[in-house]
Design a protein around this motif. Structure first.
Motif, PDB file in Angstrom:
ATOM      1  N   GLU A 155      -7.653  97.501 -24.810  1.00 56.33           N
ATOM      2  CA  GLU A 155      -7.641  96.616 -25.987  1.00 56.33           C
ATOM      3  C   GLU A 155      -7.673  95.146 -25.589  1.00 56.33           C
ATOM      4  O   GLU A 155      -8.366  94.334 -26.222  1.00 56.33           O
ATOM      5  N   GLU A 156      -6.928  94.790 -24.561  1.00 58.26           N
ATOM      6  CA  GLU A 156      -6.826  93.386 -24.153  1.00 58.26           C
ATOM      7  C   GLU A 156      -7.819  93.031 -23.049  1.00 58.26           C
ATOM      8  O   GLU A 156      -7.814  91.909 -22.549  1.00 58.26           O
ATOM      9  N   LYS A 157      -8.679  93.993 -22.684  1.00 57.80           N
ATOM     10  CA  LYS A 157      -9.711  93.787 -21.660  1.00 57.80           C
ATOM     11  C   LYS A 157      -9.117  93.158 -20.394  1.00 57.80           C
ATOM     12  O   LYS A 157      -9.668  92.207 -19.829  1.00 57.80           O
ATOM     13  N   PRO A 207       5.494  95.183 -24.662  1.00 60.03           N
ATOM     14  CA  PRO A 207       6.103  95.757 -25.874  1.00 60.03           C
ATOM     15  C   PRO A 207       5.466  97.055 -26.347  1.00 60.03           C
ATOM     16  O   PRO A 207       6.154  97.934 -26.876  1.00 60.03           O
ATOM     17  N   LYS A 208       4.156  97.208 -26.157  1.00 60.80           N
ATOM     18  CA  LYS A 208       3.497  98.441 -26.597  1.00 60.80           C
ATOM     19  C   LYS A 208       3.888  99.629 -25.721  1.00 60.80           C
ATOM     20  O   LYS A 208       4.053 100.750 -26.219  1.00 60.80           O
ATOM     21  N   ALA A 252       6.174 102.846 -26.998  1.00 60.98           N
ATOM     22  CA  ALA A 252       5.727 104.228 -26.837  1.00 60.98           C
ATOM     23  C   ALA A 252       6.801 105.077 -26.164  1.00 60.98           C
ATOM     24  O   ALA A 252       7.047 106.226 -26.568  1.00 60.98           O
ATOM     25  N   VAL A 253       7.446 104.518 -25.148  1.00 58.86           N
ATOM     26  CA  VAL A 253       8.481 105.264 -24.424  1.00 58.86           C
ATOM     27  C   VAL A 253       9.716 105.467 -25.296  1.00 58.86           C
ATOM     28  O   VAL A 253      10.271 106.575 -25.349  1.00 58.86           O
ATOM     29  N   ILE A 256      -0.258 106.474 -21.422  1.00 58.45           N
ATOM     30  CA  ILE A 256      -1.201 106.398 -22.547  1.00 58.45           C
ATOM     31  C   ILE A 256      -1.192 104.992 -23.144  1.00 58.45           C
ATOM     32  O   ILE A 256      -2.252 104.392 -23.375  1.00 58.45           O
ATOM     33  N   ALA A 257       0.000 104.458 -23.363  1.00 60.39           N
ATOM     34  CA  ALA A 257       0.103 103.108 -23.921  1.00 60.39           C
ATOM     35  C   ALA A 257      -0.459 102.069 -22.961  1.00 60.39           C
ATOM     36  O   ALA A 257      -1.110 101.100 -23.383  1.00 60.39           O
ATOM     37  N   THR A 258      -0.223 102.266 -21.671  1.00 62.66           N
ATOM     38  CA  THR A 258      -0.732 101.331 -20.656  1.00 62.66           C
ATOM     39  C   THR A 258      -2.247 101.268 -20.674  1.00 62.66           C
ATOM     40  O   THR A 258      -2.846 100.178 -20.671  1.00 62.66           O
TER      41      THR A 258
END
Length: 457
Positions: A355-357, A107-108, A112-113, A347-349
């Motif tokens: 963030e989610e390690k 979803p992130k 972003a796209v 960038i979002a990837t």
């Protein structure tokens, strides 16, 4: 036929095409489709592949029956899974050959796209585009060592092409060393580094100057450097996958990559790591180079770089290497590489991976997955030769091609997608999303055990 009749025929043809387009777009618009629509989509897909794409795919895909009466046609996806047009869900352990590291339709990344799409889809090509600069800065921060400058592409083979050209401009040398079982892409330059003869022979001669040595054989690598130097064909660069993907998930021997790095330094040659498949957290580190504590001069990225939402790739190099393109930045270009949508996705990837390690999670879940698969294969040593891997990049090698095919077909029938490799068809790969749950891993393992026990030698 008169000109008027020809025009009338053409107008009618365009009208039919327009009606077909409208029907397709109306289906894309729908969140749910009914049985009749699913049947139409399946029929059109099979016929389209047979008549307009390539009928060879129908023979190749295990998801299509021999006579083509039925085909699994993918239609939607989410998380670690995708669904076909009939609503059947599959756990995706192929992962688009390693593109869904952050999951299907994360979803992130999608946000972003779509946010970028609302403002601007593509750039003018003349002004400075901000997301390219921002993404390049991020890559300069997260890539190993002093890798700093980035050039953006649309695919892995484009990244390899850019890396080869960059290496040539830097050193003016024309000799490259690649390895057996290597897969670097299928455009002419990348194909020159790729190993499999079946892909190479129809297009010979390829780019001159490539030498292939056995992967993992440091003595042969040394001898090749020595011979090239003695005959005046100094090596410009060595190109390697830190872990070979298409070659059958082949891990390097201990210290091999470090010794290759030392050889490159000794002879003034560049080291190119093709991390198209191993990069972006797949092996338990953001980049496989970090696993082996080796810093290349150039790194190639793609596949998961666009988050499974946009085609995107990159080449990142040290300033010392990249500055050969400073005087003329148009020496190597691409219209769509580094476009705003692709940069937003990348960038979002990277944000999600950090963030989610997810690299750490790939190491943890991958170790569990690997051990459980080995346990499931006990007693079947006459079928399974070896199970190996690093992080969530796992290969199951069988004694015979046919066993691997039957296992992958059986798992697909039970709702799990795996596939062989392009270089070694005896090996099936396990490359799920790095977000795959332990429950899904357990289902994959139990299905593998069940199917393997039913396959006859």
């Amino acid at each position: 036929m008169s000109i008027d009749l020809k025009q009338e025929f053409k107008n009618k043809q365009y009208q039919n095409v327009s009606e077909y387009i409208n029907k397709v777009l109306s289906l894309i618009e729908k969140e749910e489709i009914n049985q009749e629509e699913a049947a139409w989509i399946t029929k059109e897909t099979v016929e389209g592949f047979r008549e307009n794409v390539n009928p060879g795919f129908l023979a190749y895909r295990k998801t299509v029956t021999k006579d083509g009466q039925f085909a699994a046609v993918e239609w939607s996806d989410n998380g670690s899974c995708f669904k076909d047009v009939n609503g059947k869900e599959y756990i995706d352990c192929l992962g688009g050959f390693g593109i869904y590291n952050v999951g299907h339709r994360n979803p992130k990344v999608v946000k972003a796209v779509t946010d970028q799409l609302k403002r601007q889809a593509l750039h003018s090509q003349d002004l400075l585009d901000p997301l390219r600069a921002m993404l390049a800065k991020i890559l300069g921060e997260i890539t190993p060592g002093d890798l700093k400058y980035a050039f953006f592409t649309n695919s892995g083979t484009e990244s390899v092409e850019a890396a080869l050209k960059l290496a040539k401009m830097y050193s003016k040398r024309t000799t490259f060393i690649s390895t057996t079982r290597a897969f670097h892409g299928k455009s002419l330059g990348a194909l020159s580094g790729t190993a499999k003869g079946m892909f190479r022979k129809p297009f010979l001669p390829l780019i001159p100057g490539f030498r292939h040595v056995p992967f993992g054989d440091i003595d042969m690598m040394k001898k090749t450097f020595e011979v090239c130097s003695s005959v005046g064909e100094d090596v410009g660069a060595v190109i390697l996958e830190p872990i070979q993907g298409e070659g059958g998930i082949i891990l390097p021997p201990e210290n091999y990559l470090k010794e290759v790095r030392e050889l490159c330094d000794q002879y003034g040659s560049l080291l190119i790591f093709d991390e198209v498949q191993t990069g972006m957290g797949r092996t338990g580190k953001m980049f496989a180079a970090e696993l082996y504590n080796v810093v290349p001069d150039i790194i190639c990225l793609a596949k998961a770089f666009g988050g499974g939402v946009m085609p995107a790739g990159a080449v990142v190099a040290t300033e010392n290497v990249f500055n050969s393109w400073f005087d003329n930045p148009f020496m190597h270009t691409t219209t769509f590489g580094g476009n705003p949508l692709a940069c937003a996705a990348a960038i979002a990837t990277i944000g999600v991976l950090l963030e989610e390690k997810l690299p750490d999670r790939a190491a943890e879940v991958g170790e569990y997955f690997l051990q459980e698969l080995k346990e499931a294969a006990k007693g079947q040593e006459d079928k399974v030769l070896e199970i190996r891997g690093q992080g969530l990049m796992i290969g199951i090698e069988f004694h015979e091609d046919e066993i691997g095919y039957e296992v992958s077909k059986g798992m697909f029938d039970h709702g799990i997608l795996v596939a062989g490799t392009l270089i070694n068809s005896k090996t099936i790969r396990i490359e799920p999303a790095l977000t795959i749950s332990y429950e899904e891993v357990d289902k994959v393992v139990s299905t593998f055990k069940q199917v393997l026990s039913q396959v006859k030698k």
